[in-house]
Design an enzyme around this catalytic site. Structure first.
Site, short mmCIF file in Angstrom:
data_model
loop_
_atom_site.label_atom_id
_atom_site.label_comp_id
_atom_site.label_asym_id
_atom_site.label_seq_id
_atom_site.Cartn_x
_atom_site.Cartn_y
_atom_site.Cartn_z
N GLU A 1 0.68 -1.10 0.17
CA GLU A 1 0.38 -0.28 -0.40
C GLU A 1 1.27 1.66 -0.16
OE1 GLU A 1 -3.34 0.02 3.18
OE2 GLU A 1 -3.92 -1.44 1.91
N GLU B 1 -5.67 -7.21 -1.62
CA GLU B 1 -6.35 -7.87 0.16
C GLU B 1 -8.05 -7.05 -0.19
OE1 GLU B 1 -5.21 -5.05 2.82
OE2 GLU B 1 -2.28 -5.72 3.21
#
Length: 359
Positions: A160, A275
């Site tokens: 991320e 995710e």
């Protein structure tokens, strides 16, 4: 042999169908998979296998690799031979036990330093002693350690990227796409896939249309996989989750997510959702989003995915297990089963790996 072909990820020339789950803990202060403070690690891995998953994304920290501390918070009676084990030895054991169950492994660079809530926004952290060359050195250490483990099939270069992270701006200090290219070239000895997340919490790839990952080496480019992260209102509430008209709700979300990363699959780039998830309690906005998301990735042929997470101690999302680390949450299992009902199966037999095709 891991490669890609026209948007598909492949094993030995056949499509690889992934049904994965995230199982975290190595990136925290315990330096070990969570839950083994009460339960046997084998029970956790058996649950994953028995529920038809074939892959685990394993977050870790660069600090864990560099310092290799002794793992903490382990129930010694339930986990004989694990107490007093070093973090990297624990990772060895985890990978080997996963292999015994036919489970693939993605190693995920989740944080530079252990603990804390989130990773730093960029792939390096100079102030903490992790400049880019140190991050690459530690990645090389892991790659050389596991490159011959058949089930370590992918590495996720950075969890991320966000905030200052850019894509396609020609800024060496902030351009994540160029950093990923440098890292892949430096890690060229790894034979598996290189997962590259988007910027802004892993979910945005708009500039990849003009600036796709390009390493300059065809055999590396064909193992690049784009790996977006995506969550509903339980994690971060947005105005688009409050549209009441069902048709407009779906149409609006399709427009938003196609622009962010859905176009990658349409253009023939390989995509694996790294995710997704949420508490998804029946009747809530989050359940509505999760059900829509499963429909959407099926429609887009992007069902290769890693659900977040096995762990019940994930604050905004919960996990596949109740807080007792034993009781399954059936409505979540139903979601992931609908997203990917028939994954590829792996089984070790007489020193060979037998592969059963998925659909």
């Amino acid at each position: 042999e891991w490669t890609t072909d026209d948007g598909r990820i492949m094993v030995n020339g056949q499509p690889l169908v992934l049904k994965g789950v995230n199982y975290f803990g190595f990136e925290t202060e315990t330096y070990a998979p969570h839950g083994i403070w009460d339960h046997n690690l084998n029970d956790m891995l058996d649950f994953i296998k028995d529920n038809n998953f074939n892959a685990i994304r394993v977050p870790f920290s660069m600090e864990m690799v560099r310092d290799n501390p002794v793992i903490m918070n382990v129930h010694c009676h339930n986990n004989p031979n694990l107490c007093g084990t070093s973090a990297l030895r624990m990772l060895d054991i985890f990978i080997d036990r996963a292999a015994e169950r036919g489970l693939l492994i993605v190693l995920d660079n989740h944080r530079t330093q252990s603990g804390g809530y989130i990773s730093p926004p960029l792939w390096y952290n100079n102030s903490a002693g992790y400049p880019e060359d140190e991050v690459i050195r530690l990645w090389k250490q892991l790659v050389m350690k596991y490159k011959n483990h058949w089930n370590v099939f992918a590495i996720d270069l950075k969890n991320e990227p966000r905030d200052a992270a850019t894509w396609g701006r020609s800024n060496r200090n902030t351009d994540w796409n160029q950093a990923a290219e440098r890292m892949i070239n430096a890690l060229h000895e790894f034979p598996g896939f290189f997962f590259v997340g988007g910027i802004e919490w892993g979910g945005r790839f708009e500039n990849a249309a003009q600036y796709p990952i390009e390493t300059g080496r065809a055999h590396l480019n064909e193992r690049v996989v784009y790996s977006p992260h995506c969550y509903g209102p339980d994690v971060y509430d947005r105005s688009e989750f409050h549209v009441e008209n069902t048709h407009e709700y779906a149409k609006n979300l399709d427009r938003i997510y196609t622009a962010k990363y859905g176009f990658l699959a349409e253009k023939g780039y390989p995509v694996v959702i790294g995710e997704w998830g949420g508490k998804a309690k029946p009747g809530t906005r989050d359940a509505k989003w999760n059900n829509w998301f499963v429909d959407w990735i099926r429609d887009k042929c992007m069902t290769n995915n890693f659900y977040w997470a096995l762990n019940p101690n994930s604050g905004h999302t919960g996990g596949l297990l109740e807080d007792d680390w034993k009781t399954p949450i059936q409505h979540k299992l139903d979601l992931v089963n609908r997203a990917q009902p028939n994954p590829t199966k792996f089984k070790k037999h007489n020193e060979k790996i037998c592969i059963t095709k998925g659909t």
